[in-house]
Enzyme design. Structure first.
Site, PDB file in Angstrom:
ATOM      1  N   GLY A 171     -10.633 -13.847 -22.770  1.00 57.21           N
ATOM      2  CA  GLY A 171     -11.788 -13.849 -23.671  1.00 57.21           C
ATOM      3  C   GLY A 171     -11.828 -15.162 -24.437  1.00 57.21           C
ATOM      4  O   GLY A 171     -11.272 -16.179 -24.010  1.00 57.21           O
ATOM      5  N   GLY A 172     -12.439 -15.098 -25.622  1.00 57.44           N
ATOM      6  CA  GLY A 172     -12.563 -16.307 -26.443  1.00 57.44           C
ATOM      7  C   GLY A 172     -11.220 -16.889 -26.822  1.00 57.44           C
ATOM      8  O   GLY A 172     -11.125 -18.070 -27.193  1.00 57.44           O
ATOM      9  N   GLY A 406     -17.649 -50.676  -8.096  1.00 60.53           N
ATOM     10  CA  GLY A 406     -17.639 -50.140  -9.460  1.00 60.53           C
ATOM     11  C   GLY A 406     -16.262 -49.639  -9.827  1.00 60.53           C
ATOM     12  O   GLY A 406     -15.831 -49.733 -10.988  1.00 60.53           O
ATOM     13  N   ALA A 407     -15.556 -49.106  -8.844  1.00 61.73           N
ATOM     14  CA  ALA A 407     -14.224 -48.564  -9.120  1.00 61.73           C
ATOM     15  C   ALA A 407     -13.275 -49.675  -9.573  1.00 61.73           C
ATOM     16  O   ALA A 407     -12.363 -49.444 -10.364  1.00 61.73           O
ATOM     17  CB  ALA A 407     -13.672 -47.864  -7.885  1.00 61.73           C
TER      18      ALA A 407
HETATM   19  C1  HXC Z   1      -5.177  -3.925 -30.039  1.00 60.26           C
HETATM   20  C2  HXC Z   1      -3.996  -3.964 -28.078  1.00 60.26           C
HETATM   21  C3  HXC Z   1      -4.856  -4.947 -27.563  1.00 60.26           C
HETATM   22  C4  HXC Z   1      -5.926  -5.393 -28.387  1.00 60.26           C
HETATM   23  C5  HXC Z   1      -3.372  -4.520 -26.075  1.00 60.26           C
HETATM   24  N1  HXC Z   1      -3.093  -3.723 -27.133  1.00 60.26           N
HETATM   25  N2  HXC Z   1      -4.453  -5.259 -26.313  1.00 60.26           N
HETATM   26  N3  HXC Z   1      -4.162  -3.490 -29.313  1.00 60.26           N
HETATM   27  N4  HXC Z   1      -6.046  -4.863 -29.607  1.00 60.26           N
HETATM   28  N5  HXC Z   1      -6.757  -6.332 -27.966  1.00 60.26           N
HETATM   29  C6  HXC Z   1      -1.990  -2.792 -27.264  1.00 60.26           C
HETATM   30  C7  HXC Z   1      -2.088  -1.630 -26.337  1.00 60.26           C
HETATM   31  O1  HXC Z   1      -2.847  -0.610 -26.957  1.00 60.26           O
HETATM   32  C8  HXC Z   1      -0.626  -1.221 -26.168  1.00 60.26           C
HETATM   33  O2  HXC Z   1      -0.216  -0.532 -27.348  1.00 60.26           O
HETATM   34  C9  HXC Z   1       0.081  -2.550 -26.201  1.00 60.26           C
HETATM   35  O3  HXC Z   1      -0.818  -3.473 -26.828  1.00 60.26           O
HETATM   36  C10 HXC Z   1       0.391  -3.067 -24.826  1.00 60.26           C
HETATM   37  O4  HXC Z   1      -0.782  -2.991 -24.032  1.00 60.26           O
HETATM   38  P1  HXC Z   1      -0.774  -2.373 -22.551  1.00 60.26           P
HETATM   39  O5  HXC Z   1      -2.203  -2.173 -22.188  1.00 60.26           O
HETATM   40  O6  HXC Z   1       0.133  -1.189 -22.499  1.00 60.26           O
HETATM   41  O7  HXC Z   1      -0.092  -3.542 -21.760  1.00 60.26           O
HETATM   42  P2  HXC Z   1      -0.419  -4.079 -20.304  1.00 60.26           P
HETATM   43  O8  HXC Z   1      -0.543  -2.937 -19.357  1.00 60.26           O
HETATM   44  O9  HXC Z   1       0.602  -5.109 -20.024  1.00 60.26           O
HETATM   45  O10 HXC Z   1      -1.856  -4.767 -20.416  1.00 60.26           O
HETATM   46  C11 HXC Z   1      -2.044  -5.894 -21.224  1.00 60.26           C
HETATM   47  C12 HXC Z   1      -3.544  -6.199 -21.359  1.00 60.26           C
HETATM   48  C13 HXC Z   1      -4.297  -4.937 -21.797  1.00 60.26           C
HETATM   49  C14 HXC Z   1      -4.072  -6.668 -20.003  1.00 60.26           C
HETATM   50  C15 HXC Z   1      -3.668  -7.354 -22.346  1.00 60.26           C
HETATM   51  O11 HXC Z   1      -3.613  -4.400 -22.934  1.00 60.26           O
HETATM   52  C16 HXC Z   1      -5.703  -5.206 -22.176  1.00 60.26           C
HETATM   53  O12 HXC Z   1      -6.575  -5.335 -21.330  1.00 60.26           O
HETATM   54  N6  HXC Z   1      -5.966  -5.253 -23.492  1.00 60.26           N
HETATM   55  C17 HXC Z   1      -7.296  -5.405 -24.010  1.00 60.26           C
HETATM   56  C18 HXC Z   1      -7.735  -6.818 -23.829  1.00 60.26           C
HETATM   57  C19 HXC Z   1      -9.038  -7.034 -24.500  1.00 60.26           C
HETATM   58  O13 HXC Z   1     -10.063  -6.524 -24.055  1.00 60.26           O
HETATM   59  N7  HXC Z   1      -8.997  -7.723 -25.652  1.00 60.26           N
HETATM   60  C20 HXC Z   1     -10.142  -8.023 -26.432  1.00 60.26           C
HETATM   61  C21 HXC Z   1     -10.832  -9.146 -25.727  1.00 60.26           C
HETATM   62  S1  HXC Z   1     -12.141  -9.783 -26.662  1.00 60.26           S
HETATM   63  P3  HXC Z   1       1.008   0.484 -27.341  1.00 60.26           P
HETATM   64  O14 HXC Z   1       0.997   1.083 -28.696  1.00 60.26           O
HETATM   65  O15 HXC Z   1       0.748   1.444 -26.240  1.00 60.26           O
HETATM   66  O16 HXC Z   1       2.227  -0.345 -27.093  1.00 60.26           O
HETATM   67  C22 HXC Z   1     -11.409 -11.057 -27.409  1.00 60.26           C
HETATM   68  C23 HXC Z   1     -12.346 -11.863 -28.143  1.00 60.26           C
HETATM   69  C24 HXC Z   1     -11.685 -13.068 -28.692  1.00 60.26           C
HETATM   70  O17 HXC Z   1     -10.263 -11.270 -27.360  1.00 60.26           O
HETATM   71  C25 HXC Z   1     -12.789 -13.934 -29.196  1.00 60.26           C
HETATM   72  C26 HXC Z   1     -12.299 -15.187 -29.809  1.00 60.26           C
HETATM   73  C27 HXC Z   1     -13.435 -16.048 -30.172  1.00 60.26           C
END
Ligand code: HXC
Length: 519
Positions: A171-172, A406-407
């Site tokens: 993401g971002g 040019g290069a």
């Molecule tokens: C809160 C999160 C989290 C998040 C993971 N966790 N991502 N908690 N916010 N964004 C937590 C899970 O609930 C889990 O908690 C622990 O972290 C580990 O995650 P798992 O899913 O069990 O691990 P894994 O299978 O290795 O997968 C990792 C992952 C997946 C691929 C990163 O967790 C995932 O897809 N997370 C969401 C990603 C996402 O959509 N993020 C937001 C994107 S938008 P427990 O308690 O079970 O240990 C964004 C915008 C940024 O980031 C903009 C900036 C400008």
């Protein structure tokens, strides 16, 4: 509570903080073949040098009952330490706490070390392993990212910024590493993308894995997002330590000079024979680099991307330099869009951080074709031209063989404020290659010759006339565009002397808000 009880409480809190999201999650991290955030910092910094900040910070979110789930340090470890005795600031995202996701407090911790690094003028290294914005915190998390981005932008060109990706970065969140100077990704477990495979599938119908979409190899070879790929986290951390050894602490300091055991006047006879007799035969320019730099040590940057140009760090008599070299082994060393972007970014990094640039030229020209023209070889080629012309650091250029059109101008020519421009006797500095020149100059004559054998003879005669006249360094040397024609085996000495002479060079650009680089 007695004083001893208070000290014991502190010790207990430290133990608790060091457990991050708990032993179970640490074990899960290890089971994936990953190190924890603290283990990575321990490996990166000199032993015992790490001083941690904000160990007792926790998040302040109450959404989704998050107030019942708090961890000391809140998912990112921050502080400072040393690499080979030199100060660096670090942050390391802790996947064991909410998947390393970024909260408002977490962002503030990162901002604090970035501010401190800017205040004292020291590099900052970020280790990324995170699920992105902490979903429960909503827009506060987005604001936290933007605070970091703004600091990345202000720090750009002031302190070196290095990012390691040892897990997800999606993401971002990808834009903070993207704003830094160098990105390193480990081959296993790391990926970067703005939009992940699930959303990609929904929006475009494309079926693609994490690895295929944003793995280390994809970003190292296709997109160019990643500058270094490591086989493991340990290797990656060693590469970052090495990278730091070539760069100054900040833009007002010189790069670190080290003792050199390699004689500067070492003659390298192999270089007298390295250029093949036939102009169309390639050789490996990395052999030339290895032969001339201190102890043959070349630290290549962007190794797998746009391989028709080679960039990286090396030393001459212990002084760090940035090397840029056309690579005849790949696409004959032609300049194309990717090569121009790659080298331009590297030249600009070196210039921002007072690192002299040594350029080895063997370039047949720009890559022709609609593919290049439609995708903007004009704008992108101009980036490298701009970067060289804007650079005020010492610039030493050696033309090994071809330097056409040019290069020729682009590759650190005299007129782009090249300080010392040497050529080997094998250099060919001209407007274009013989074949193309004869086709243009004798188009009418060629059309009027009927017999194919007569045509071939005419071309061969004219080509040989052209080669004799132009395929040499002396036409350019006569005009002073080349300062001297040098014996190849003496190249190490001539470059080192040139760099020594230029070490007190002062040059500047006119005052302006900023340039308008052809982006
Ligand atoms: C809160 C999160 C989290 C998040 C993971 N966790 N991502 N908690 N916010 N964004 C937590 C899970 O609930 C889990 O908690 C622990 O972290 C580990 O995650 P798992 O899913 O069990 O691990 P894994 O299978 O290795 O997968 C990792 C992952 C997946 C691929 C990163 O967790 C995932 O897809 N997370 C969401 C990603 C996402 O959509 N993020 C937001 C994107 S938008 P427990 O308690 O079970 O240990 C964004 C915008 C940024 O980031 C903009 C900036 C400008």
């Amino acid at each position: 509570m007695s004083n001893q009880d208070k000290i014991n409480q502190l010790i207990d809190l430290r133990v608790q903080a060091k457990l991050g999201g708990g032993q179970k999650r640490i074990d899960a991290q290890h089971a994936k073949g990953k190190f924890t955030a603290r283990e990575r910092i321990e490996m990166l910094l000199d032993e015992g040098s790490f001083e941690e900040f904000d160990m007792f910070v926790t998040h302040r979110c109450t959404n989704f009952d998050l107030d019942k789930q708090k961890y000391l340090s809140d998912g990112v470890i921050t502080g400072y330490g040393t690499i080979d005795g030199r100060l660096v600031y670090v942050f390391s995202q802790d996947f064991t706490v909410f998947g390393g996701s970024l909260s408002e407090s977490y962002a503030k911790k990162i901002c604090k070390v970035m501010d401190q690094a800017m205040k004292v003028g020291a590099p900052i290294i970020g280790i990324n392993d995170s699920g992105g914005a902490r979903i429960q915190e909503g827009v506060a998390s987005l604001a936290g990212y933007a605070e970091i981005f703004q600091r990345n932008i202000m720090a750009s060109g002031v302190i070196p910024q290095i990012s390691a990706i040892f897990g997800p970065c999606a993401g971002g969140a990808v834009y903070s590493p993207a704003l830094t100077d160098f990105i390193l990704m480990s081959e296993k477990n790391s990926y970067m993308f703005v939009t992940g495979p699930k959303v990609t599938k929904t929006v475009t119908g494309e079926n693609i894995t994490d690895e295929e979409l944003g793995g280390a190899n994809v970003h190292a070879s296709k997109s160019g997002v990643c500058h270094f790929v490591s086989q493991s986290e340990e290797d990656g951390i060693m590469m970052i330590r090495k990278l730091i050894s070539y760069v100054p602490q900040n833009n007002l300091e010189e790069p670190p000079v080290t003792e050199c055991s390699d004689p500067i006047n070492r003659l390298e006879d192999s270089l007298n024979e390295i250029i093949p007799d036939s102009a169309n035969k390639p050789y490996n320019v990395i052999d030339v680099i290895d032969a001339v730099v201190d102890n043959g040590e070349f630290f290549e940057v962007h190794k797998h991307y746009a391989r028709n140009i080679v960039v990286g760090f090396a030393k001459f008599n212990g002084m760090p330099v940035g090397m840029v070299a056309n690579q005849p082994m790949v696409l004959a060393g032609v300049l194309d869009i990717d090569a121009s972007k790659k080298a331009a970014r590297f030249v600009r990094f070196c210039d921002a951080f007072n690192i002299p640039i040594v350029t080895l030229v063997d370039v047949p020209g720009f890559l022709p074709g609609s593919g290049q023209e439609y995708n903007g070889i004009i704008t992108n080629g101009a980036k490298l031209l701009f970067a060289y012309g804007e650079a005020t650091v010492p610039k030493v250029t050696i033309t090994l063989r071809k330097s056409y059109g040019g290069a020729h101008d682009v590759m650190s020519s005299k007129q782009l404020r090249g300080d010392i421009n040497y050529a080997w006797p094998t250099a060919e500095i001209a407007v274009m290659g013989a074949k193309g020149a004869i086709e243009v100059l004798y188009f009418k004559e060629l059309s009027s010759i009927e017999k194919p054998e007569d045509k071939l003879k005419f071309i061969a005669d004219k080509e040989s006339e052209y080669v004799n006249k132009f395929a040499n360094p002396y036409e350019a040397a006569k005009l002073g565009y080349i300062d001297d024609v040098i014996e190849p085996r003496n190249t190490r000495f001539r470059i080192t002397r040139a760099l020594q002479t230029l070490s007190t060079k002062k040059d500047s650009n006119p005052p302006k808000k900023h340039c308008n680089l052809p982006l």
